[in-house]
Design a protein around this motif. Structure first.
Motif, mmCIF file in Angstrom:
data_model
loop_
_atom_site.group_PDB
_atom_site.id
_atom_site.type_symbol
_atom_site.label_atom_id
_atom_site.label_comp_id
_atom_site.label_asym_id
_atom_site.label_seq_id
_atom_site.Cartn_x
_atom_site.Cartn_y
_atom_site.Cartn_z
ATOM 1 N N PHE A 4 0.818 -1.221 0.000
ATOM 2 C CA PHE A 4 0.000 0.000 0.000
ATOM 3 C C PHE A 4 0.850 1.268 0.000
ATOM 4 C CE2 PHE A 4 -2.856 3.184 1.929
ATOM 5 C CZ PHE A 4 -3.847 3.144 0.956
ATOM 6 N N ASP A 5 1.939 1.315 0.780
ATOM 7 C CA ASP A 5 2.767 2.521 0.812
ATOM 8 C C ASP A 5 3.505 2.729 -0.512
ATOM 9 O OD1 ASP A 5 4.304 0.307 1.307
ATOM 10 O OD2 ASP A 5 5.686 1.316 2.685
ATOM 11 N N GLN A 6 3.882 1.635 -1.185
ATOM 12 C CA GLN A 6 4.487 1.771 -2.502
ATOM 13 C C GLN A 6 3.463 2.299 -3.504
ATOM 14 O OE1 GLN A 6 5.842 -2.286 -2.937
ATOM 15 N NE2 GLN A 6 7.982 -1.601 -2.816
ATOM 16 N N TYR A 7 2.227 1.839 -3.372
ATOM 17 C CA TYR A 7 1.160 2.307 -4.243
ATOM 18 C C TYR A 7 0.920 3.801 -4.049
ATOM 19 C CZ TYR A 7 -3.512 2.630 -6.285
ATOM 20 O OH TYR A 7 -4.594 2.996 -7.027
ATOM 21 N N LEU A 8 0.904 4.258 -2.801
ATOM 22 C CA LEU A 8 0.720 5.688 -2.534
ATOM 23 C C LEU A 8 1.895 6.497 -3.067
ATOM 24 C CD1 LEU A 8 -0.782 5.801 1.065
ATOM 25 C CD2 LEU A 8 -1.937 6.191 -1.116
ATOM 26 N N GLY A 9 3.093 5.982 -2.926
ATOM 27 C CA GLY A 9 4.273 6.663 -3.476
ATOM 28 C C GLY A 9 4.202 6.762 -4.979
ATOM 29 N N PHE A 10 3.763 5.685 -5.617
ATOM 30 C CA PHE A 10 3.609 5.684 -7.075
ATOM 31 C C PHE A 10 2.548 6.694 -7.510
ATOM 32 C CE2 PHE A 10 1.627 3.812 -10.914
ATOM 33 C CZ PHE A 10 2.715 3.951 -11.772
ATOM 34 N N LEU A 11 1.434 6.753 -6.783
ATOM 35 C CA LEU A 11 0.396 7.739 -7.112
ATOM 36 C C LEU A 11 0.900 9.166 -6.907
ATOM 37 C CD1 LEU A 11 -2.928 6.230 -5.750
ATOM 38 C CD2 LEU A 11 -2.179 6.460 -8.115
ATOM 39 N N ALA A 12 1.672 9.392 -5.847
ATOM 40 C CA ALA A 12 2.238 10.722 -5.611
ATOM 41 C C ALA A 12 3.193 11.094 -6.741
ATOM 42 C CB ALA A 12 2.959 10.754 -4.268
ATOM 43 N N PHE A 13 4.009 10.126 -7.179
ATOM 44 C CA PHE A 13 4.928 10.373 -8.289
ATOM 45 C C PHE A 13 4.166 10.725 -9.560
ATOM 46 C CE2 PHE A 13 6.936 8.469 -12.059
ATOM 47 C CZ PHE A 13 8.033 9.292 -12.158
ATOM 48 N N LEU A 14 3.130 9.965 -9.868
ATOM 49 C CA LEU A 14 2.348 10.254 -11.074
ATOM 50 C C LEU A 14 1.653 11.608 -10.987
ATOM 51 C CD1 LEU A 14 0.656 6.880 -12.076
ATOM 52 C CD2 LEU A 14 2.535 8.071 -13.187
ATOM 53 N N THR A 15 1.165 11.955 -9.805
ATOM 54 C CA THR A 15 0.500 13.252 -9.619
ATOM 55 C C THR A 15 1.472 14.398 -9.842
ATOM 56 O OG1 THR A 15 -1.022 12.249 -8.040
ATOM 57 C CG2 THR A 15 -0.833 14.635 -8.000
ATOM 58 N N ILE A 16 2.652 14.307 -9.236
ATOM 59 C CA ILE A 16 3.655 15.362 -9.386
ATOM 60 C C ILE A 16 4.118 15.454 -10.832
ATOM 61 C CG2 ILE A 16 6.004 16.037 -8.740
ATOM 62 C CD1 ILE A 16 5.354 14.835 -5.955
ATOM 63 N N LEU A 17 4.306 14.324 -11.472
ATOM 64 C CA LEU A 17 4.723 14.304 -12.878
ATOM 65 C C LEU A 17 3.667 14.951 -13.766
ATOM 66 C CD1 LEU A 17 6.982 13.080 -14.763
ATOM 67 C CD2 LEU A 17 5.365 11.230 -15.160
ATOM 68 N N THR A 18 2.400 14.636 -13.526
ATOM 69 C CA THR A 18 1.320 15.201 -14.332
ATOM 70 C C THR A 18 1.177 16.695 -14.107
ATOM 71 O OG1 THR A 18 0.182 13.080 -14.164
ATOM 72 C CG2 THR A 18 -1.116 14.947 -14.886
ATOM 73 N N ILE A 19 1.267 17.128 -12.849
ATOM 74 C CA ILE A 19 1.182 18.561 -12.552
ATOM 75 C C ILE A 19 2.345 19.289 -13.221
ATOM 76 C CG2 ILE A 19 1.421 20.256 -10.700
ATOM 77 C CD1 ILE A 19 -0.177 18.319 -8.919
ATOM 78 N N GLY A 20 3.536 18.727 -13.150
ATOM 79 C CA GLY A 20 4.702 19.347 -13.793
ATOM 80 C C GLY A 20 4.538 19.428 -15.294
ATOM 81 N N PHE A 21 3.996 18.386 -15.906
ATOM 82 C CA PHE A 21 3.796 18.380 -17.351
ATOM 83 C C PHE A 21 2.833 19.478 -17.770
ATOM 84 C CE2 PHE A 21 1.141 16.940 -20.907
ATOM 85 C CZ PHE A 21 2.108 16.887 -21.903
ATOM 86 N N TRP A 22 1.682 19.563 -17.114
ATOM 87 C CA TRP A 22 0.696 20.575 -17.508
ATOM 88 C C TRP A 22 1.160 21.980 -17.175
ATOM 89 C CZ3 TRP A 22 -2.227 19.478 -21.190
ATOM 90 C CH2 TRP A 22 -2.731 18.195 -21.347
ATOM 91 N N LEU A 23 1.927 22.151 -16.097
ATOM 92 C CA LEU A 23 2.491 23.455 -15.786
ATOM 93 C C LEU A 23 3.478 23.872 -16.868
ATOM 94 C CD1 LEU A 23 2.718 25.793 -13.761
ATOM 95 C CD2 LEU A 23 4.551 24.523 -12.655
ATOM 96 N N MET A 24 4.287 22.924 -17.346
ATOM 97 C CA MET A 24 5.228 23.223 -18.419
ATOM 98 C C MET A 24 4.478 23.632 -19.690
ATOM 99 S SD MET A 24 8.100 20.755 -20.110
ATOM 100 C CE MET A 24 6.869 19.727 -20.895
#
Length: 56
Positions: A4-24
């Protein structure tokens, strides 16, 4: 597969990556607008200077 903690880390990574992409994308979309506005203002100033020069 994932704990579960790896899953949450993966979701956090995807969220940050997506926010960074759209901000760019958002910031890159301002560059042509900024350059176009600067060129337009420069053109207006040159046109006004030419009008003032022709009057004098």
């Amino acid at each position: 597969m994932f704990e579960f903690d790896q899953y949450l880390g993966f979701l956090a990574f995807l969220t940050i990556l997506t926010i960074g992409f759209w901000l760019m994308i958002f910031l890159i979309s301002f560059i042509p607008y900024w350059i176009g506005g600067a060129l337009y203002e420069n053109w207006k100033l040159k046109r006004e200077a030419k009008k003032q020069e022709s009057k004098a």
